[in-house]
Design a protein around this motif. Structure first.
Motif, short mmCIF file in Angstrom:
data_model
loop_
_atom_site.label_atom_id
_atom_site.label_comp_id
_atom_site.label_asym_id
_atom_site.label_seq_id
_atom_site.Cartn_x
_atom_site.Cartn_y
_atom_site.Cartn_z
N UNK A 247 -14.66 -25.08 17.54
CA UNK A 247 -14.64 -23.79 16.50
C UNK A 247 -15.11 -23.87 15.13
N UNK A 248 -15.06 -22.67 14.66
CA UNK A 248 -15.88 -22.75 13.49
C UNK A 248 -15.10 -21.44 12.96
N UNK A 249 -15.43 -21.48 11.81
CA UNK A 249 -14.85 -20.62 10.49
C UNK A 249 -14.94 -20.42 9.56
N UNK A 250 -15.71 -18.87 8.85
CA UNK A 250 -15.54 -18.98 7.12
C UNK A 250 -14.65 -18.60 6.69
N UNK A 251 -14.30 -19.64 5.89
CA UNK A 251 -12.46 -19.80 6.25
C UNK A 251 -12.23 -19.23 4.94
N UNK A 252 -11.22 -18.32 4.93
CA UNK A 252 -10.94 -16.64 4.15
C UNK A 252 -9.96 -17.35 2.94
N UNK A 253 -9.48 -18.18 3.33
CA UNK A 253 -7.89 -18.75 2.81
C UNK A 253 -8.14 -20.23 3.09
N UNK A 254 -7.61 -21.20 1.49
CA UNK A 254 -7.38 -20.93 0.47
C UNK A 254 -9.09 -20.16 -0.02
N UNK A 255 -9.04 -19.76 -1.36
CA UNK A 255 -10.32 -19.83 -1.94
C UNK A 255 -10.51 -21.11 -3.00
N UNK A 256 -11.01 -21.20 -2.74
CA UNK A 256 -11.51 -22.87 -3.08
C UNK A 256 -12.87 -22.62 -3.93
N UNK A 257 -13.30 -21.29 -3.60
CA UNK A 257 -14.86 -21.15 -4.82
C UNK A 257 -15.45 -19.22 -5.13
N UNK A 258 -16.61 -19.55 -5.20
CA UNK A 258 -16.59 -17.66 -5.03
C UNK A 258 -17.16 -17.81 -3.72
N UNK A 259 -17.57 -18.66 -2.52
CA UNK A 259 -18.28 -18.80 -2.04
C UNK A 259 -17.13 -18.81 -0.25
#
Length: 267
Positions: A247-259
Motif C-alpha cells: 500500500x502507498x498513501x499520501x495521507x490526507x487525514x489526520x493533518x499533522x503538517x502543511x505536508x
C-alpha cells in the motif's frame, strides 16, 4: 515493513503530529524540518525572518525520542540559527531525523550535504544548505538488507524548476546512496524534494532503477489545507522494481503538517 516520510514543519501541529507518529506504528520514520534546541526552557520558540514569525517546537527531536523508546534515533542538522523566547535569543539546530525500530538493525549508514555545508552561525542565505541520510537495515523477516534514503531538497525562491544546484543535489544523493547500498539491495528513497514532477532529478534517480509512487499512482497533492499555494507537489517516495508494494498513501487525514505524510507498506 512500514516506512513513513514527513516534513514535520518544525512541530507546528505538535499534538496531532506526536500522536500520529506514535500511532502509525512505522518501522522507519524519515522526518524533515526537525528542531533541537539545547538550552530551551519553553516548549515553544519563534523563528523570525524579515517580519515573518513562525512557531517552532523547541525540542521536537528530544520529544520524539521520548515518545518512541523502541526506536534508534538519528539527528543530522543542516544549520544552527536563532530562535526566540520573547526577546531571548537561543541557538537552535534544524535538520533531518530518522527513527528506526530496533527490530530492524542499522548495519550501515551515511549522511552528507547535498547542497551547501553546515552553517554554525545562522541559517544562511537562500537557497539554504540541505542534507540527506541513508541507512542500510537488515530485515530479519525476509533475511536480507534494504537501503532507505531521505532528503530535504533545497528551496529556491525562484521556484521549483530545474537548476544546476538541483542537478548537483540529485547527483550528490545518488553518490550518498552508493556509499551505503550493496549490490542486490532493495532501495527506497523519499523526502520533501521541493520539486515538480518531470524534474531531471527523477531522471538521475531513475539510473538507480527508482520509480516515483506519487506520480505513478496518479496522486496530485502531497500538501494539506495548511498550505494554500499551487502547485501542490513537494514530497515523493521512490522504489526499485524489486520492492513489493502492499500500500502507498499520501495521507490526507489526520493533518499533522502543511505536508502530507507519505506512508508505504512493503512486503
Amino acid at each position: 515493513m512500514r516506512i513513513v516520510s514527513l516534513n514535520a514543519w518544525g512541530g507546528r501541529l505538535h499534538e496531532p503530529l506526536m500522536r500520529y507518529l506514535v500511532d502509525v506504528n512505522a518501522d522507519v520514520l524519515c522526518l524533515q524540518e526537525v528542531v533541537r534546541t539545547q538550552d530551551a526552557d519553553a516548549g515553544w520558540l519563534v523563528y523570525r525572518d524579515h517580519g515573518v514569525e513562525l512557531p517552532q517546537r523547541a525540542n521536537l527531536f528530544e520529544e520524539l525520542k521520548a515518545a518512541l523508546p523502541a526506536y534508534d534515533a538519528f539527528f543530522h542538522p543542516v544549520a544552527r540559527g536563532d530562535l526566540f523566547d520573547g526577546d531571548r535569543r537561543l541557538f537552535s539546530e534544524f535538520g533531518l531525523a530518522t527513527f528506526v525500530r530496533r527490530t530492524h538493525p542499522v548495519i550501515a549508514q551515511a549522511a552528507r550535504f547535498v547542497h551547501g555545508d553546515f552553517s554554525s552561525d545562522g541559517y544562511g542565505p537562500h537557497p539554504r544548505s540541505r542534507n540527506a541520510h541513508c541507512i542500510r537495515l537488515f530485515d530479519y523477516r525476509r533475511g536480507s538488507p534494504i537501503t532507505i534514503a531521505h532528503m530535504h531538497g533545497l528551496r529556491d525562491l525562484e521556484g521549483k524548476g530545474d537548476t544546476p544546484a538541483r542537478r548537483h543535489q540529485a547527483n550528490a544523493l545518488v553518490d550518498l546512496i552508493g556509499q551505503v547500498r550493496q549490490e542486490g539491495d532493495r532501495l527506497v528513497v523519499c523526502g520533501d524534494f521541493n520539486l515538480l514532477p518531470g524534474s531531471e532529478t527523477f531522471e538521475i534517480l531513475g539510473r538507480l532503477g527508482l520509480i516515483d509512487l506519487v506520480t505513478l499512482r496518479g496522486h496530485d497533492d502531497t500538501r494539506t489545507s495548511h498550505y494554500r499555494k499551487q502547485p501542490r507537489f513537494a514530497d515523493y517516495m521512490l522504489v526499485t522494481p524489486d520492492i513489493e508494494v502492499i500500500d502507498f498513501d499520501p495521507v490526507a487525514e489526520p493533518e499533522v503538517s502543511d505536508h502530507r505524510a507519505l506512508l508505504l507498506d512493503i512486503r
